[in-house]
Design an enzyme around this catalytic site. Structure first.
Site, mmCIF file in Angstrom:
data_model
loop_
_atom_site.group_PDB
_atom_site.id
_atom_site.type_symbol
_atom_site.label_atom_id
_atom_site.label_comp_id
_atom_site.label_asym_id
_atom_site.label_seq_id
_atom_site.Cartn_x
_atom_site.Cartn_y
_atom_site.Cartn_z
ATOM 1 N N CYS A 253 47.187 44.335 49.457
ATOM 2 C CA CYS A 253 46.404 45.803 49.207
ATOM 3 C C CYS A 253 46.879 46.777 50.364
ATOM 4 O O CYS A 253 47.397 47.667 50.090
ATOM 5 C CB CYS A 253 44.925 45.737 49.019
ATOM 6 N N HIS A 301 39.368 46.086 50.973
ATOM 7 C CA HIS A 301 40.149 46.174 49.944
ATOM 8 C C HIS A 301 40.665 47.735 49.858
ATOM 9 O O HIS A 301 39.478 48.606 50.274
ATOM 10 C CB HIS A 301 39.736 45.839 48.476
ATOM 11 N N HIS A 313 46.924 50.398 43.198
ATOM 12 C CA HIS A 313 46.750 49.248 44.240
ATOM 13 C C HIS A 313 47.366 48.084 43.948
ATOM 14 O O HIS A 313 47.963 47.860 42.867
ATOM 15 C CB HIS A 313 45.053 49.187 44.420
#
Length: 337
Positions: A253, A301, A313
């Site tokens: 990520c 994240h 993402h």
């Protein structure tokens, strides 16, 4: 990498609210929104929990690996500096040795006897004056040598400390790597233990077709560099999630965010926790395309807002780089780069 969560209220650009509601219903229909604290007797929820833990360990690995890289660079520079210092010290010692030899050869006799036996007293006095100047110069060079030796001793001690820290950092990187690989192995084993129909349902949920271009509205990127970063991120759609990777063939990520902004000439930190503070924070309701959106209380994240309630993402293993609703996880915070 984490699972999709309930959508959170937001006040994004025109049409975002409707888009969030539609996407929420779609995700629920697909079964892609498991609960945050899924019971351990729910295999799919347990897989999701393991992926979330693996992502936290991945970001810890990225942080330790970044620190190890920095230490390696610092140690290399320090060694180069020490080598240059040693050359300077050797040159100073050689110079001092020459001066000491000249002083010994000129000062072998008592000054009064040297004057008595001198054929030219004036010449002797001239030589004595030169000798005095040599002595003063020698004293100055000796002090410079002492200072240089203290400096090189300090640099060597600091380099030794950094080498010790580097070794500890290497061990930390290896420990985090084992943790990530262990979590992912458990998740894969659990997925493989599911009946084929359930495994297929989970696979469909994780590949929910969002790698296609959704309606992103007419929101304007926060800056020219944000627009370039969005273009880079969208070029990575469909690329696989690879933990610890920052492109161009695979991403985790934070690696996707770092790589995307690097294409725009902006150097982001490596981890999602550090990226959270890479610029000023703005309210979620004021997010603009190109803003970073970090999730969970520990910012483990991160995605990039692209407009109309959507982020791009790298979700988790098995799910490629894709679009998802900005409210997919709790604890969203927005950073403008």
């Amino acid at each position: 990498m984490g699972s999709h969560r309930r959508l959170v209220p937001s006040g994004f650009d025109r049409g975002a609210s409707t888009a969030l509601c539609v996407l929420s219903a779609t995700a629920a229909a697909l079964g892609a929104v498991p609960a945050l604290a899924a019971p351990h007797d729910d295999p799919r929820g347990e897989v999701d929990r393991l992926y979330e833990e693996a992502e936290r360990a991945t970001e810890a690995y990225n942080k330790a690996d970044e620190r190890a890289d920095s230490l390696r660079e610092e140690v290399g520079l320090a060694r180069d500096r020490i080598a240059r210092q040693q050359e300077r010290i050797n040159s100073m010692r050689e110079s001092l040795g020459s001066l000491a030899g000249a002083q010994y050869r000129s000062g072998g006799l008592d000054p009064s006897l040297a004057l008595l036996f001198s054929d030219d007293p004036d010449d002797y006095l001239d030589k004595a004056a030169v000798l005095d100047r040599i002595t003063v110069r020698q004293a100055g060079e000796l002090k410079d040598l002492q200072d240089a030796m203290r400096e090189i001793a300090q640099d060597r001690a600091e380099t030794s400390r950094k080498l010790g820290e580097l070794e500890r950092s290497r061990k930390t990187v290896a420990a985090h790597k084992r943790t990530v690989e262990g979590k992912l192995a458990k998740a894969r084993a659990l997925l493989n233990s599911l009946p084929s129909a359930e495994r297929a349902a989970y696979d469909r949920a994780s590949r929910s077709g969002r790698e296609g271009m959704p309606e992103l509205g007419s929101a304007v990127p926060a800056s020219g560099r944000a627009a370039s970063a969005i273009a880079a991120a969208t070029s990575a759609l469909g690329k696989p999630y690879v933990w610890g990777a920052n492109g161009p063939s695979g991403f985790d990520c934070s690696g996707l965010m770092q790589w995307s902004y690097a294409q725009a000439g902006v150097a982001l930190p490596r981890t999602s926790q550090a990226q959270r503070f890479a610029g000023p924070q703005v309210p979620l309701s004021q997010a603009q395309p190109g803003d970073l959106v970090t999730y969970r209380s520990d910012a483990s994240h991160v995605g990039m807002y692209v407009g109309n309630g959507q982020v791009i993402h790298a979700p988790y293993p098995g799910a490629p780089v894709r679009y998802d609703p900005v409210g997919m996880m709790p604890g969203a915070t927005v950073t403008r780069v």
